[in-house]
Structure formats: structure tokens, C-alpha cells
Write an enzyme that holds these catalytic residues in place. Structure first.
Site, mmCIF file in Angstrom:
data_model
loop_
_atom_site.group_PDB
_atom_site.id
_atom_site.type_symbol
_atom_site.label_atom_id
_atom_site.label_comp_id
_atom_site.label_asym_id
_atom_site.label_seq_id
_atom_site.Cartn_x
_atom_site.Cartn_y
_atom_site.Cartn_z
ATOM 1 N N ASP A 1 0.840 -1.198 0.000
ATOM 2 C CA ASP A 1 0.000 0.000 0.000
ATOM 3 C C ASP A 1 0.873 1.246 0.000
ATOM 4 O O ASP A 1 2.016 1.219 0.450
ATOM 5 C CB ASP A 1 -0.935 0.009 1.217
ATOM 6 C CG ASP A 1 -2.234 0.767 0.939
ATOM 7 O OD1 ASP A 1 -3.262 0.118 0.648
ATOM 8 O OD2 ASP A 1 -2.213 2.017 0.994
ATOM 9 N N ASP B 1 4.111 2.977 -3.718
ATOM 10 C CA ASP B 1 3.196 3.791 -4.521
ATOM 11 C C ASP B 1 3.183 3.183 -5.917
ATOM 12 O O ASP B 1 4.211 3.171 -6.603
ATOM 13 C CB ASP B 1 3.709 5.241 -4.553
ATOM 14 C CG ASP B 1 2.825 6.151 -5.386
ATOM 15 O OD1 ASP B 1 1.983 5.650 -6.162
ATOM 16 O OD2 ASP B 1 3.003 7.374 -5.274
ATOM 17 N N VAL B 2 2.026 2.675 -6.333
ATOM 18 C CA VAL B 2 1.980 1.934 -7.611
ATOM 19 C C VAL B 2 2.231 2.810 -8.834
ATOM 20 O O VAL B 2 2.419 2.286 -9.932
ATOM 21 C CB VAL B 2 0.644 1.168 -7.794
ATOM 22 C CG1 VAL B 2 0.461 0.124 -6.707
ATOM 23 C CG2 VAL B 2 -0.548 2.116 -7.867
ATOM 24 N N SER C 1 -13.782 -2.369 -13.150
ATOM 25 C CA SER C 1 -15.037 -1.998 -12.481
ATOM 26 C C SER C 1 -16.136 -2.006 -13.517
ATOM 27 O O SER C 1 -15.881 -1.751 -14.706
ATOM 28 C CB SER C 1 -14.899 -0.595 -11.889
ATOM 29 O OG SER C 1 -16.179 -0.084 -11.542
ATOM 30 N N TYR D 1 -12.299 7.887 -13.983
ATOM 31 C CA TYR D 1 -12.302 6.526 -13.401
ATOM 32 C C TYR D 1 -12.790 5.496 -14.429
ATOM 33 O O TYR D 1 -12.189 4.428 -14.602
ATOM 34 C CB TYR D 1 -13.200 6.561 -12.172
ATOM 35 C CG TYR D 1 -13.301 5.295 -11.365
ATOM 36 C CD1 TYR D 1 -12.341 4.973 -10.414
ATOM 37 C CD2 TYR D 1 -14.385 4.434 -11.521
ATOM 38 C CE1 TYR D 1 -12.461 3.822 -9.638
ATOM 39 C CE2 TYR D 1 -14.509 3.292 -10.753
ATOM 40 C CZ TYR D 1 -13.547 2.982 -9.814
ATOM 41 O OH TYR D 1 -13.674 1.847 -9.050
ATOM 42 N N LYS E 1 -10.735 2.376 -15.901
ATOM 43 C CA LYS E 1 -11.193 1.007 -15.685
ATOM 44 C C LYS E 1 -11.443 0.275 -17.010
ATOM 45 O O LYS E 1 -11.273 -0.946 -17.085
ATOM 46 C CB LYS E 1 -12.446 1.001 -14.814
ATOM 47 C CG LYS E 1 -12.184 1.403 -13.350
ATOM 48 C CD LYS E 1 -11.098 0.554 -12.710
ATOM 49 C CE LYS E 1 -11.149 0.570 -11.184
ATOM 50 N NZ LYS E 1 -9.981 -0.139 -10.592
HETATM 51 P P1 NAI Z 1 -10.339 1.674 -0.737
HETATM 52 O O1 NAI Z 1 -10.234 3.138 -0.905
HETATM 53 O O2 NAI Z 1 -11.042 1.124 0.469
HETATM 54 O O3 NAI Z 1 -8.866 1.026 -0.787
HETATM 55 C C1 NAI Z 1 -7.943 1.387 -1.764
HETATM 56 C C2 NAI Z 1 -6.540 1.167 -1.227
HETATM 57 O O4 NAI Z 1 -5.617 1.537 -2.272
HETATM 58 C C3 NAI Z 1 -6.220 2.037 -0.007
HETATM 59 O O5 NAI Z 1 -5.644 1.266 1.025
HETATM 60 C C4 NAI Z 1 -5.232 3.059 -0.555
HETATM 61 O O6 NAI Z 1 -4.271 3.529 0.397
HETATM 62 C C5 NAI Z 1 -4.568 2.263 -1.674
HETATM 63 N N1 NAI Z 1 -3.920 3.143 -2.662
HETATM 64 C C6 NAI Z 1 -4.392 4.284 -3.195
HETATM 65 N N2 NAI Z 1 -3.479 4.842 -4.010
HETATM 66 C C7 NAI Z 1 -2.398 4.013 -4.011
HETATM 67 C C8 NAI Z 1 -1.135 4.044 -4.647
HETATM 68 N N3 NAI Z 1 -0.782 5.051 -5.464
HETATM 69 N N4 NAI Z 1 -0.265 3.033 -4.426
HETATM 70 C C9 NAI Z 1 -0.589 2.014 -3.586
HETATM 71 N N5 NAI Z 1 -1.776 1.940 -2.939
HETATM 72 C C10 NAI Z 1 -2.671 2.920 -3.148
HETATM 73 O O7 NAI Z 1 -11.001 1.144 -2.077
HETATM 74 P P2 NAI Z 1 -11.790 -0.212 -2.420
HETATM 75 O O8 NAI Z 1 -13.229 0.110 -2.512
HETATM 76 O O9 NAI Z 1 -11.322 -1.320 -1.576
HETATM 77 O O10 NAI Z 1 -11.298 -0.434 -3.931
HETATM 78 C C11 NAI Z 1 -10.291 -1.337 -4.297
HETATM 79 C C12 NAI Z 1 -10.308 -1.476 -5.811
HETATM 80 O O11 NAI Z 1 -11.579 -1.960 -6.238
HETATM 81 C C13 NAI Z 1 -10.057 -0.163 -6.551
HETATM 82 O O12 NAI Z 1 -9.286 -0.409 -7.707
HETATM 83 C C14 NAI Z 1 -11.465 0.256 -6.929
HETATM 84 O O13 NAI Z 1 -11.457 1.112 -8.033
HETATM 85 C C15 NAI Z 1 -12.100 -1.088 -7.247
HETATM 86 N N6 NAI Z 1 -13.542 -1.104 -7.221
HETATM 87 C C16 NAI Z 1 -14.253 -0.749 -6.095
HETATM 88 C C17 NAI Z 1 -15.630 -0.761 -6.116
HETATM 89 C C18 NAI Z 1 -16.431 -0.397 -4.931
HETATM 90 O O14 NAI Z 1 -17.684 -0.321 -5.077
HETATM 91 N N7 NAI Z 1 -15.866 -0.155 -3.773
HETATM 92 C C19 NAI Z 1 -16.371 -1.171 -7.321
HETATM 93 C C20 NAI Z 1 -15.544 -1.514 -8.432
HETATM 94 C C21 NAI Z 1 -14.167 -1.488 -8.360
#
Ligand code: NAI
Length: 249
Positions: free
Chosen positions: A38, A65-66, A144, A157, A161
Site C-alpha cells: 500500500d 506507490d503503484v 469496475s 475513473y 477502468k
Molecule cells: P479503498 O479506498 O477502500 O482502498 C484502496 C486502497 O488503495 C487504499 O488502502 C489506498 O491507500 C490504496 N492506494 C491508493 N493509491 C495508491 C497508490 N498510489 N499506491 C498504492 N496503494 C494505493 O477502495 P476499495 O473500494 O477497496 O477499492 C479497491 C479497488 O476496487 C479499486 O481499484 C477500486 O477502483 C475497485 N472497485 C471498487 C468498487 C467499490 O464499489 N468499492 C467497485 C468496483 C471497483
């Protein structure tokens, strides 16, 4: 606890919380050694420490950082150094910067494209370097349903995606003969910190539109990723698996 991933090693980006953490947990519960990666190293370490107490495999937290090419290579190197191999790489890290076209600035567009699309590309490339040599591996990219349907306020976004689908298919075609599979998952509405930022009435309206009439859980996304990560999907590559309760059939 199962043995589906016994002896395997997996990296999940954005693994400190939400869907990424659920994926890390699902893989670890099946015996994989897991690196939760992360941008926030402290939260990655805390999440790993907590998960370690729940599973018998090794779980480590790594800061990365990705969007940073060197950091992504270092994360691959870190996982290989820690576990001796790399079998699964999950590009899950994500952010949102929602705004209408009228209000969205270039910085919002670039931030989202960088984390999702460039970040996934860097992850695919770096993981593929190790997996190609090993002659096996599974990469799972988090797309997504927004990338398929589009969403008002998410032009950045949704574009990123949708781009991840093209990346997945190109990489799948390149890497198939090397024994490396590349697939994508398209979650619908999932209850996490990302969607909790939505106004409750918008969330409820979105739920009402879903044939199954509810948002999904992080564990439900994680089970789909586990399937694609494991040998249960050994003849599946370049696929895009929807996890959306029937949305956009
Ligand atoms: P979240 O916000 O709870 O978690 C995302 C994580 O990614 C966080 O821990 C954050 O610190 C980390 N992150 C952000 N920028 C970063 C970077 N530059 N380098 C490394 N880590 C980084 O989000 P969630 O909901 O768990 O989403 C996870 C994935 O699922 C994302 O790709 C999101 O777009 C996708 N997604 C989520 C949906 C939803 O309804 N929550 C639906 C469809 C896709």
C-alpha cells in the site's frame, strides 16, 4: 482454512483495507504467503500484522506507490526476497476523484489514470518479468463495471477502468504461451470506504437498480479473485469476470 494456494506467494496492491485486504485474507486463508502492498506503509504493516494472527501462512506489509516504477519493481523484488517466488499479483490499488466534466480538472484526470491504469501496467510488467521466467503465474486486475457502463461524474475513473480491460487482454495474449494468465474482475457496487463517501440516498438508489437489490461485500469480490488466482481457473485467461449482482447484463 483451505489449501488451494498452499506454497504459493501473492502480492495485493492497495492491500491495507477494503477489497484489497479481503483479497489478501482470502488468499492467505487458502495457504498463500501474502504481501499487502500500500502507498501507506504504516497501514500496510498494521493490516499485515492483524491478518497474520488469523492465518497460518506468512503475511507482510510493504510500502509502495503503484505509480512509481522503481517502487513497483522493489515490491516485486521484496515479495520474491521474502517468499522465494511470485505466483499471484493483484493490481487492486485505487482512488476516485469524481466530478462532472464541467468541474473536473486535469489533475483529477491524471491522478486517477496514474493510480489505476499506469499503476496496473507497471504491476503487470514487473510481475510478468518474474512469472515469465518461472513459466507460471496469475495476474488479476481490478477493473469496475464503471469501465463498461460509464458513470456520470467518473469520466476519469471509467476511462481508466475500461483501459484496464485492454491492458488485461493484451498482456494475456502476450503471456499465455509463457504459462502466465492475466484476467480482470469488474465489481459493481461494493460496500467499502470508497463507496461510503457517496451520499446515502445515492447509494440506496444504486442498490435499487441492481437485480439482486443489494451492494456486494468485499469478501464476495475476493472469492472471484481467488478463483482467478488459483489453479481452479487454469484454462482461463484474458477474461473479465463481473461481480455485480446482475448489474449491466
Ligand atoms: P479503498 O479506498 O477502500 O482502498 C484502496 C486502497 O488503495 C487504499 O488502502 C489506498 O491507500 C490504496 N492506494 C491508493 N493509491 C495508491 C497508490 N498510489 N499506491 C498504492 N496503494 C494505493 O477502495 P476499495 O473500494 O477497496 O477499492 C479497491 C479497488 O476496487 C479499486 O481499484 C477500486 O477502483 C475497485 N472497485 C471498487 C468498487 C467499490 O464499489 N468499492 C467497485 C468496483 C471497483
Amino acid at each position: 482454512m483451505g489449501v488451494l494456494m498452499h506454497g504459493k506467494s501473492a502480492v495485493v496492491t492497495g492491500g491495507a483495507q477494503g477489497i484489497g485486504l479481503a483479497i489478501g485474507k482470502a488468499l492467505a486463508q487458502q495457504g498463500a504467503n501474502v504481501a499487502l502492498v500500500d502507498v501507506d506503509p504504516r497501514r500496510a504493516a498494521e493490516a499485515a500484522e492483524q491478518l497474520s494472527t488469523e492465518v497460518s501462512s506468512q503475511v507482510v506489509g510493504l510500502g509502495c506507490d503503484v505509480t512509481d516504477e522503481e517502487a513497483v519493481r522493489a515490491a516485486v523484488g521484496g515479495a520474491v526476497a521474502e517468499f522465494g517466488r511470485l505466483d499471484v499479483w493483484v493490481n487492486n490499488a485505487g482512488i476516485t476523484r469524481d466530478a462532472s466534466l464541467r468541474k473536473m480538472g486535469v489533475a483529477d484526470f491524471e491522478a486517477v489514470m496514474n493510480v489505476h491504469l499506469k499503476g496496473s501496467w507497471l504491476g503487470v510488467r514487473a510481475a510478468a518479468d518474474v512469472m515469465r521466467e518461472a513459466g507460471s503465474g496469475s495476474i488479476v486486475n481490478m477493473s469496475s463495471l464503471s469501465g463498461k457502463s460509464g458513470n456520470p461524474g467518473q469520466s476519469n475513473y471509467s476511462a481508466a477502468k475500461a483501459g484496464i480491460v485492454g491492458l488485461t487482454k493484451s498482456a494475456a495474449k502476450e503471456l499465455a504461451r509463457r504459462g502466465v494468465r492475466v484476467n480482470a474482475v469488474q465489481p459493481g457496487l461494493i460496500r467499502t470506504a470508497m463507496t461510503e463517501a457517496m451520499p446515502p440516498e445515492v447509494f440506496a438508489a444504486r442498490e435499487a437498480d441492481i437485480p439482486m437489490k443489494r451492494a456486494g461485500t468485499t469478501d464476495e469480490v475476493a472469492q472471484a479473485v481467488l478463483f482467478l488466482a488459483s489453479d481452479m481457473s487454469s484454462y482461463i485467461t484474458g477474461a473479465v469476470l463481473e461481480v455485480g449482482g446482475g448489474r449491466y447484463m
